[in-house]
Design a protein around this motif. Structure first.
Motif, PDB file in Angstrom:
ATOM      1  N   CYS A  56      16.552  11.985   8.696  1.00 12.01           N
ATOM      2  CA  CYS A  56      16.335  11.546   7.317  1.00 12.01           C
ATOM      3  C   CYS A  56      14.990  10.852   7.133  1.00 12.01           C
ATOM      4  CB  CYS A  56      17.457  10.604   6.882  1.00 12.01           C
ATOM      5  SG  CYS A  56      19.052  11.398   6.797  1.00 12.01           S
ATOM      6  N   ASP A  57      14.124  10.911   8.114  1.00 11.09           N
ATOM      7  CA  ASP A  57      12.832  10.241   8.031  1.00 11.09           C
ATOM      8  C   ASP A  57      11.749  11.157   7.476  1.00 11.09           C
ATOM      9  OD1 ASP A  57      12.858  11.854  10.257  1.00 11.09           O
ATOM     10  OD2 ASP A  57      11.708  10.468  11.507  1.00 11.09           O
ATOM     11  N   LEU A  58      12.105  11.904   6.438  1.00 10.05           N
ATOM     12  CA  LEU A  58      11.180  12.835   5.805  1.00 10.05           C
ATOM     13  C   LEU A  58      10.375  12.131   4.729  1.00 10.05           C
ATOM     14  CD1 LEU A  58      13.704  15.756   5.343  1.00 10.05           C
ATOM     15  CD2 LEU A  58      12.022  15.506   7.153  1.00 10.05           C
ATOM     16  N   ASP A  59       9.163  12.590   4.530  1.00 13.67           N
ATOM     17  CA  ASP A  59       8.325  12.075   3.452  1.00 13.67           C
ATOM     18  C   ASP A  59       8.586  12.937   2.219  1.00 13.67           C
ATOM     19  OD1 ASP A  59       6.447  10.682   1.997  1.00 13.67           O
ATOM     20  OD2 ASP A  59       4.779  11.875   2.752  1.00 13.67           O
ATOM     21  N   LEU A  60       9.459  12.450   1.332  1.00 13.28           N
ATOM     22  CA  LEU A  60       9.819  13.210   0.140  1.00 13.28           C
ATOM     23  C   LEU A  60       8.841  12.920  -0.993  1.00 13.28           C
ATOM     24  CD1 LEU A  60      13.682  12.670   0.191  1.00 13.28           C
ATOM     25  CD2 LEU A  60      12.374  14.596   1.103  1.00 13.28           C
ATOM     26  N   THR A  61       8.477  13.952  -1.704  1.00 15.53           N
ATOM     27  CA  THR A  61       7.583  13.796  -2.845  1.00 15.53           C
ATOM     28  C   THR A  61       8.162  14.577  -4.015  1.00 15.53           C
ATOM     29  OG1 THR A  61       6.267  15.675  -2.120  1.00 15.53           O
ATOM     30  CG2 THR A  61       5.499  13.505  -1.470  1.00 15.53           C
ATOM     31  N   PRO A  62       7.905  14.217  -5.237  1.00 16.97           N
ATOM     32  CA  PRO A  62       7.067  13.086  -5.647  1.00 16.97           C
ATOM     33  C   PRO A  62       7.821  11.769  -5.517  1.00 16.97           C
ATOM     34  CG  PRO A  62       7.950  14.124  -7.593  1.00 16.97           C
ATOM     35  CD  PRO A  62       8.425  14.944  -6.410  1.00 16.97           C
ATOM     36  N   LYS A  63       7.068  10.699  -5.366  1.00 14.28           N
ATOM     37  CA  LYS A  63       7.635   9.361  -5.378  1.00 14.28           C
ATOM     38  C   LYS A  63       7.293   8.752  -6.742  1.00 14.28           C
ATOM     39  CE  LYS A  63       7.493   8.174  -0.472  1.00 14.28           C
ATOM     40  NZ  LYS A  63       7.700   9.436   0.073  1.00 14.28           N
ATOM     41  N   TRP A  64       8.309   8.548  -7.533  1.00 16.64           N
ATOM     42  CA  TRP A  64       8.084   8.018  -8.881  1.00 16.64           C
ATOM     43  C   TRP A  64       8.244   6.509  -8.857  1.00 16.64           C
ATOM     44  CZ3 TRP A  64      11.713  12.144 -11.369  1.00 16.64           C
ATOM     45  CH2 TRP A  64      11.067  13.374 -11.348  1.00 16.64           C
ATOM     46  N   SER A  65       7.259   5.820  -9.355  1.00 13.79           N
ATOM     47  CA  SER A  65       7.273   4.364  -9.329  1.00 13.79           C
ATOM     48  C   SER A  65       7.525   3.808 -10.726  1.00 13.79           C
ATOM     49  CB  SER A  65       5.937   3.845  -8.800  1.00 13.79           C
ATOM     50  OG  SER A  65       4.896   4.286  -9.639  1.00 13.79           O
ATOM     51  N   TYR A  66       7.743   2.502 -10.773  1.00 14.97           N
ATOM     52  CA  TYR A  66       7.955   1.806 -12.043  1.00 14.97           C
ATOM     53  C   TYR A  66       6.679   1.878 -12.874  1.00 14.97           C
ATOM     54  CZ  TYR A  66       8.529  -2.057 -15.309  1.00 14.97           C
ATOM     55  OH  TYR A  66       8.596  -2.818 -16.442  1.00 14.97           O
ATOM     56  N   ASP A  67       6.807   2.416 -14.066  1.00 20.16           N
ATOM     57  CA  ASP A  67       5.684   2.500 -14.999  1.00 20.16           C
ATOM     58  C   ASP A  67       6.272   2.603 -16.403  1.00 20.16           C
ATOM     59  OD1 ASP A  67       3.516   3.151 -16.597  1.00 20.16           O
ATOM     60  OD2 ASP A  67       2.650   4.550 -15.140  1.00 20.16           O
ATOM     61  N   PHE A  68       6.491   1.426 -17.020  1.00 18.25           N
ATOM     62  CA  PHE A  68       7.187   1.398 -18.305  1.00 18.25           C
ATOM     63  C   PHE A  68       6.425   2.151 -19.395  1.00 18.25           C
ATOM     64  CE2 PHE A  68       8.978  -0.369 -22.184  1.00 18.25           C
ATOM     65  CZ  PHE A  68      10.333  -0.202 -21.902  1.00 18.25           C
ATOM     66  N   THR A  69       5.097   2.088 -19.361  1.00 17.16           N
ATOM     67  CA  THR A  69       4.295   2.808 -20.354  1.00 17.16           C
ATOM     68  C   THR A  69       4.512   4.308 -20.238  1.00 17.16           C
ATOM     69  OG1 THR A  69       2.635   1.061 -20.249  1.00 17.16           O
ATOM     70  CG2 THR A  69       1.949   3.153 -21.229  1.00 17.16           C
ATOM     71  N   LYS A  70       4.530   4.801 -19.005  1.00 17.26           N
ATOM     72  CA  LYS A  70       4.775   6.222 -18.787  1.00 17.26           C
ATOM     73  C   LYS A  70       6.194   6.594 -19.216  1.00 17.26           C
ATOM     74  CE  LYS A  70       3.943   9.850 -15.477  1.00 17.26           C
ATOM     75  NZ  LYS A  70       3.340  10.181 -14.203  1.00 17.26           N
ATOM     76  N   ALA A  71       7.158   5.723 -18.930  1.00 18.61           N
ATOM     77  CA  ALA A  71       8.546   5.974 -19.335  1.00 18.61           C
ATOM     78  C   ALA A  71       8.648   6.115 -20.849  1.00 18.61           C
ATOM     79  CB  ALA A  71       9.445   4.850 -18.846  1.00 18.61           C
ATOM     80  N   ALA A  72       7.977   5.227 -21.562  1.00 19.73           N
ATOM     81  CA  ALA A  72       8.013   5.273 -23.024  1.00 19.73           C
ATOM     82  C   ALA A  72       7.345   6.537 -23.554  1.00 19.73           C
ATOM     83  CB  ALA A  72       7.333   4.034 -23.601  1.00 19.73           C
ATOM     84  N   SER A  73       6.283   6.973 -22.908  1.00 18.47           N
ATOM     85  CA  SER A  73       5.582   8.177 -23.383  1.00 18.47           C
ATOM     86  C   SER A  73       6.370   9.449 -23.119  1.00 18.47           C
ATOM     87  CB  SER A  73       4.190   8.280 -22.752  1.00 18.47           C
ATOM     88  OG  SER A  73       4.288   8.614 -21.389  1.00 18.47           O
ATOM     89  N   LEU A  74       7.222   9.436 -22.094  1.00 20.63           N
ATOM     90  CA  LEU A  74       8.042  10.612 -21.794  1.00 20.63           C
ATOM     91  C   LEU A  74       9.244  10.735 -22.719  1.00 20.63           C
ATOM     92  CD1 LEU A  74       8.100  10.455 -17.911  1.00 20.63           C
ATOM     93  CD2 LEU A  74       7.079  12.264 -19.290  1.00 20.63           C
ATOM     94  N   ASN A  75       9.663   9.618 -23.265  1.00 16.62           N
ATOM     95  CA  ASN A  75      10.882   9.610 -24.080  1.00 16.62           C
ATOM     96  C   ASN A  75      10.557   9.916 -25.527  1.00 16.62           C
ATOM     97  OD1 ASN A  75      13.494   9.358 -24.885  1.00 16.62           O
ATOM     98  ND2 ASN A  75      13.628   7.176 -24.525  1.00 16.62           N
TER      99      ASN A  75
END
Length: 75
Positions: A56-75
């Motif tokens: 389970c030590d795989l590098d999974l992508t994409p890694k989505w981080s906290y970004d409230f501005t981006k969240a608001a723009s997607l909604n």
């Protein structure tokens, strides 16, 4: 081995829409949640299974981080 998870049902509205799911993911500040709910004793998870488990030590992508501005723009 233990993980705490928030799982979304992607078979039903509104989370059947990928942009809604991306918005939710970007709107959640995992580090803040871990600090408040687990007194900082845990680490924010970026995948379902802990990387300490075999295979389970795989590098999974994409890694989505906290970004409230981006969240608001997607909604």
């Amino acid at each position: 081995t233990q993980n705490s998870l928030l799982i979304l049902n992607t078979a039903k509205e509104p989370t059947d829409d990928i942009n809604v799911r991306k918005s939710i993911i970007h709107a959640l500040d995992k580090a803040f949640f871990v600090e408040k709910e687990f007194a900082g004793l845990e680490q924010p998870a970026s995948q379902m299974m802990p990387v300490s488990l075999p295979f389970c030590d795989l590098d999974l992508t994409p890694k989505w981080s906290y970004d409230f501005t981006k969240a608001a723009s997607l909604n």
